[in-house]
Write an enzyme that holds these catalytic residues in place. Structure first.
Site, mmCIF file in Angstrom:
data_model
loop_
_atom_site.group_PDB
_atom_site.id
_atom_site.type_symbol
_atom_site.label_atom_id
_atom_site.label_comp_id
_atom_site.label_asym_id
_atom_site.label_seq_id
_atom_site.Cartn_x
_atom_site.Cartn_y
_atom_site.Cartn_z
ATOM 1 N N ASP A 1 -6.836 18.521 -15.030
ATOM 2 C CA ASP A 1 -7.164 17.178 -15.515
ATOM 3 C C ASP A 1 -6.695 17.126 -16.973
ATOM 4 O OD1 ASP A 1 -8.372 14.933 -16.654
ATOM 5 O OD2 ASP A 1 -10.210 15.124 -15.475
ATOM 6 N N LYS B 1 -7.716 6.014 -19.731
ATOM 7 C CA LYS B 1 -7.957 6.504 -21.077
ATOM 8 C C LYS B 1 -6.672 6.417 -21.921
ATOM 9 C CE LYS B 1 -11.859 7.284 -19.016
ATOM 10 N NZ LYS B 1 -12.256 8.552 -18.446
ATOM 11 N N ARG C 1 0.850 -1.202 0.000
ATOM 12 C CA ARG C 1 0.000 0.000 0.000
ATOM 13 C C ARG C 1 0.886 1.252 0.000
ATOM 14 N NH1 ARG C 1 -1.825 1.681 4.500
ATOM 15 N NH2 ARG C 1 -2.514 -0.327 5.310
ATOM 16 N N TYR D 1 -15.947 16.308 -16.527
ATOM 17 C CA TYR D 1 -16.335 14.904 -16.591
ATOM 18 C C TYR D 1 -17.440 14.671 -15.541
ATOM 19 C CZ TYR D 1 -16.034 9.903 -15.791
ATOM 20 O OH TYR D 1 -16.342 8.588 -15.623
HETATM 21 C C1 PLP Z 1 -12.783 9.056 -17.215
HETATM 22 C C2 PLP Z 1 -12.421 10.388 -16.734
HETATM 23 C C3 PLP Z 1 -12.210 10.647 -15.372
HETATM 24 C C4 PLP Z 1 -12.431 9.591 -14.311
HETATM 25 O O1 PLP Z 1 -11.470 8.584 -14.368
HETATM 26 P P1 PLP Z 1 -11.748 7.055 -13.943
HETATM 27 O O2 PLP Z 1 -10.479 6.393 -14.289
HETATM 28 O O3 PLP Z 1 -12.930 6.581 -14.729
HETATM 29 O O4 PLP Z 1 -12.040 7.076 -12.486
HETATM 30 C C5 PLP Z 1 -11.825 11.920 -15.012
HETATM 31 N N1 PLP Z 1 -11.654 12.899 -15.923
HETATM 32 C C6 PLP Z 1 -11.841 12.684 -17.237
HETATM 33 C C7 PLP Z 1 -11.638 13.806 -18.195
HETATM 34 C C8 PLP Z 1 -12.243 11.440 -17.691
HETATM 35 O O5 PLP Z 1 -12.462 11.252 -18.999
#
Ligand code: PLP
Length: 380
Positions: A171, A196, A47, A99
């Site tokens: 982000d 992604k 962890r 998101y």
């Molecule tokens: C998918 C996504 C998230 C969330 O991420 P997860 O891996 O699904 O928890 C946050 N920001 C953006 C822009 C995303 O496309």
């Protein structure tokens, strides 16, 4: 080191015992100690740290030009870890197009936390700066945004925040460091849904924070260790493997994305195309200034404005798969209002432009002719 070399070598070492070029998947929870409190090597409990995760975290820090990377069990876990450093009375200013899951985390999970969230159009500098006050602790920006491809000027926001004790997080999921490096533009923290483009193969859920300041990195690492949403060794390995081809994949995503956007913008059944690479995009100039390419995400609405047209189109697609998520090698299509952004209340969705005829495409790296032919037959 150039970016294309960093994706492959950044922060990486051969495994010392065998010389393995890729770090093994260290599928272990714990590590032997010589005497109480003195482990054989650098690790005590997974962890806190695991060698496969460390390899990924070092790669993340390298490609985003940060001091430290932290890998989480999802993108939202990464965002949550950062939010936990705030306390009641603190204020967050966030972009008004986010998101859906991020919006849900801010407005529902943190609803009774005493932390106040403001949502604002970050291109309206007057509106943004009017919200700044002594309680502001975090500015949260997504650029380009999911799903409307709004673009925020990272450098301009960083300049406004200079000298104030406010963290600035970006982000960077849609652009990835292949196209945009927020820390170089003045941000303090980069967040990723590594699910992604970083992972890139739709085979893992993962998240990341990359931090510029060493003391802040230490604090967030402690937070991660103490709350526990870390990324497992196998998943760390998968994201690390994905990063090695990030620059190659993004090149093709950009190429295909631009061609799909161009095709859609000429189509009689299409009303608006949202793609930062189009000159008609309202924030094309900012995108051009801070991104080296425009990515593979394209959204559009129908000339008819009809929800049924959007759903029929999505049902007819054959090469594009109708599915949530994005950023993998395969092309995906999504209906934000019914799928990824269903957690945003309808009135708020409409207000922000996420209409029922909006379709979002994650343009993959297949041959462009097959992608365009698929879109064409789905319109027919
Ligand atoms: C998918 C996504 C998230 C969330 O991420 P997860 O891996 O699904 O928890 C946050 N920001 C953006 C822009 C995303 O496309």
């Amino acid at each position: 080191m150039k970016f294309e070399t960093k994706t492959i070598h950044g922060g990486q070492h051969h495994e010392p015992m065998t010389g393995a070029v890729m770090p093994p998947v260290f599928q272990t929870s714990t590590y032997a100690q010589v005497t109480p409190g003195k482990p054989v090597g650098d690790y005590e409990y997974s962890r806190a740290a695991n060698p496969t995760r460390t390899a990924l975290e070092d790669a993340l820090a390298s490609i985003e030009n940060g001091t430290k990377g932290l890998a989480f069990s999802s993108g939202l876990a990464a965002t949550d870890c950062l939010l936990r450093s705030l306390k009641a009375g603190d204020e967050v200013i966030a972009m008004d197009d986010l998101y859906g899951g991020t919006y849900r985390l801010f407005t529902r999970i943190y609803k009774d936390s005493g932390i106040k969230f403001h949502f604002v159009d970050m291109n309206d500098m007057a509106a943004f700066t009017s919200l700044l006050n002594a309680n502001t602790k975090l500015v949260w920006v997504e650029t380009p945004t999911n799903p409307l491809m709004k673009v925020a000027d990272i450098r301009a926001i960083a300049d406004v925040l200079k000298g104030r004790n406010i963290l600035f997080a970006v982000d960077n999921t849609f652009a990835t460091p292949a196209l945009q490096r927020p820390l170089d533009l003045g941000a303090d923290i980069v967040m990723h849904s590594a699910t992604k483009y970083l992972g890139g193969h739709s085979d893992v859920i993962a998240g990341a924070l990359i931090i510029k300041d060493a003391a802040l990195a230490e604090q967030l690492h402690f937070q991660q260790f103490a709350t526990g949403a870390t990324l497992g060794p196998m998943d760390s390995y998968l994201v690390l493997r994905g990063i090695k081809t990030l620059h190659l994949r993004m090149e093709r995503h950009c190429e295909n994305g631009a061609k799909v956007a161009e095709y859609l913008s000429k189509h009689p059944k299409v009303k608006t195309v949202y793609f930062p690479g189009l000159e008609s995009h309202p924030y094309h100039a900012i995108a051009k200034k801070q991104m080296s390419g425009f990515g593979g995400m394209v959204s559009f609405t129908f000339a008819s404005g009809a929800k049924a047209d959007a759903t029929t189109f999505l049902e007819k697609l054959k090469v594009f798969t109708l599915a949530e998520s994005l950023g993998g090698v395969e092309s995906l299509a999504n209906h934000p209002a019914l799928m990824t952004h269903a957690s945003i209340p309808e009135d708020k969705r409409k207000e922000n432009g996420i209409t029922d005829d909006l379709v979002r495409l994650s343009v993959g790296v297949e041959h462009i002719d097959d992608l365009l032919a698929d879109l064409e037959q789905a319109f027919g």
